[in-house]
Design a protein around this motif. Structure first.
Motif, PDB file in Angstrom:
ATOM      1  N   PHE A 158      -4.942 -31.710   3.573  1.00 41.31           N
ATOM      2  CA  PHE A 158      -6.194 -31.015   3.838  1.00 41.31           C
ATOM      3  C   PHE A 158      -6.349 -30.702   5.318  1.00 41.31           C
ATOM      4  O   PHE A 158      -5.939 -31.496   6.180  1.00 41.31           O
ATOM      5  N   LEU A 222     -11.141 -28.857  -5.259  1.00 45.42           N
ATOM      6  CA  LEU A 222     -11.095 -29.508  -3.945  1.00 45.42           C
ATOM      7  C   LEU A 222      -9.652 -29.595  -3.453  1.00 45.42           C
ATOM      8  O   LEU A 222      -9.350 -29.272  -2.297  1.00 45.42           O
ATOM      9  N   ASP A 228     -14.684 -27.926  -0.326  1.00 47.68           N
ATOM     10  CA  ASP A 228     -14.342 -28.951   0.655  1.00 47.68           C
ATOM     11  C   ASP A 228     -14.826 -30.335   0.243  1.00 47.68           C
ATOM     12  O   ASP A 228     -14.396 -31.340   0.828  1.00 47.68           O
ATOM     13  N   LEU A 248      -6.384 -37.326  -4.206  1.00 53.48           N
ATOM     14  CA  LEU A 248      -7.030 -37.000  -2.927  1.00 53.48           C
ATOM     15  C   LEU A 248      -6.418 -37.751  -1.760  1.00 53.48           C
ATOM     16  O   LEU A 248      -6.219 -37.187  -0.679  1.00 53.48           O
ATOM     17  N   GLY A 253      -7.494 -36.904   1.763  1.00 50.05           N
ATOM     18  CA  GLY A 253      -8.889 -37.009   1.342  1.00 50.05           C
ATOM     19  C   GLY A 253      -9.234 -38.399   0.862  1.00 50.05           C
ATOM     20  O   GLY A 253      -8.428 -39.327   0.958  1.00 50.05           O
ATOM     21  N   SER A 286     -12.570 -34.046   1.462  1.00 47.38           N
ATOM     22  CA  SER A 286     -11.243 -33.721   1.966  1.00 47.38           C
ATOM     23  C   SER A 286     -10.793 -34.547   3.162  1.00 47.38           C
ATOM     24  O   SER A 286      -9.619 -34.472   3.540  1.00 47.38           O
TER      25      SER A 286
END
Length: 302
Positions: A158, A222, A228, A248, A253, A286
């Motif tokens: 990210f 995402l 975001d 994530l 994230g 993120s």
């Protein structure tokens, strides 16, 4: 099994569920109501048969695990299980009951022990048949998105975002999710109330708001940069967060509670008890830096 074997097995199980969803959608039968699932929701054919596909693959390859499945409950696959598996057969059933091609899909996570913290889940994946994608991640190896031709693309980390008016946020609030069927998802009113109070009313006019009726689909947005952050809840059986956290964190994230604390050290089985009838706000985001900014703002608004 080694990590590579688990990666292959996990993806194969998701692929089978994805193909089943495509077929049922084409047949117009994916949204047929079947029964009440173990998690309390009304089960659709897409829920039951997607989950069946994953469970049958794990059985076929003698995976030594205990399965926690939203539709089928707890299944022990061997006398000496070493792994814990979490399955949500189809996340997004309320929308699926209205639209045979609604966003959503199977969520799968695999942990290395029988009482895992979220950081112990070494594999996480989500399908989205309506956009022809499967996303999966393996701990310390990153994440990939796979299209309908089984072409895999490694996902980039990210980019850091600041909390400002340009921020794009999905809200797990019926106000934003579009067309869905009432009476499918248990505790939907409670969930909506928690999201509205803690996120929607504080973020409207501050950031760009949108939403979907599937936590998995919102997490996929995402991961792929459509939004975001995702503002939702920890609720019911907590079937979504193990795979979401696995995905994530491989991209930089995280998921935090409303105090801003990363959930990585929390025990998943304890969360199932804690949130069974008590939805609490949860932020998928993120980066830890953005989480800190957002939580700081949200807690400053009374």
């Amino acid at each position: 099994m080694n990590l590579k074997q688990i990666e292959v097995l996990g993806f194969y199980a998701l692929e089978k569920a994805y193909k089943k969803q495509c077929k049922l959608s084409r047949d117009g039968t994916i949204g047929i109501r079947v029964s009440k699932g173990d998690g309390g929701d009304t089960s659709l054919r897409g829920d039951i048969e997607s989950e069946n596909e994953v469970i049958e693959i794990l059985k076929r390859y003698n995976f030594p695990a205990i399965i926690y499945a939203e539709e089928h409950g707890i299944i022990q696959l061997s006398d000496n299980p070493r792994y814990l598996v979490v399955i949500d057969g189809f996340d997004g059933s309320s929308a699926l009951a209205k639209n045979d091609n609604a966003r959503g899909g199977t969520m799968l996570a695999i942990a290395t022990n029988l009482n895992p913290q979220y950081e112990d889940f070494i594999f996480g994946g989500i399908t989205d048949f309506s956009t022809n994608r499967i996303i999966c991640a393996v701990k310390d190896k990153g994440a990939v998105v796979v299209n309908e031709k089984l072409e895999a693309t490694k996902l980039e980390k990210f980019q850091l975002k600041q909390f400002n008016s340009k921020l794009r946020v999905h809200l797990d609030d019926p106000k934003y999710v579009g067309n869905y069927e009432e009476g499918i998802t248990a505790q939907l009113d409670k969930i909506a109330e928690v999201v509205r109070k803690n996120f929607t009313l504080k973020l409207e006019g501050k950031v760009k708001c949108s939403g979907l009726m599937s936590s998995g689909a919102m997490c996929m947005d995402l991961i792929t940069g459509v939004v975001d952050a995702v503002c939702g809840v920890s609720a019911k059986g907590v079937f979504e967060q193990p795979s979401e956290y696995s995905l994530l964190t491989q991209l930089g994230g995280t998921i935090v509670d409303y105090s801003g604390k990363d959930i990585g050290k929390r025990f998943w089985l304890e969360d199932r008890i804690l949130h069974k009838n008590n939805p609490t706000p949860s932020l998928r985001v993120s980066s830890p830096e953005l989480a800190k900014e957002m939580i700081g703002y949200l807690n400053s608004i009374k």
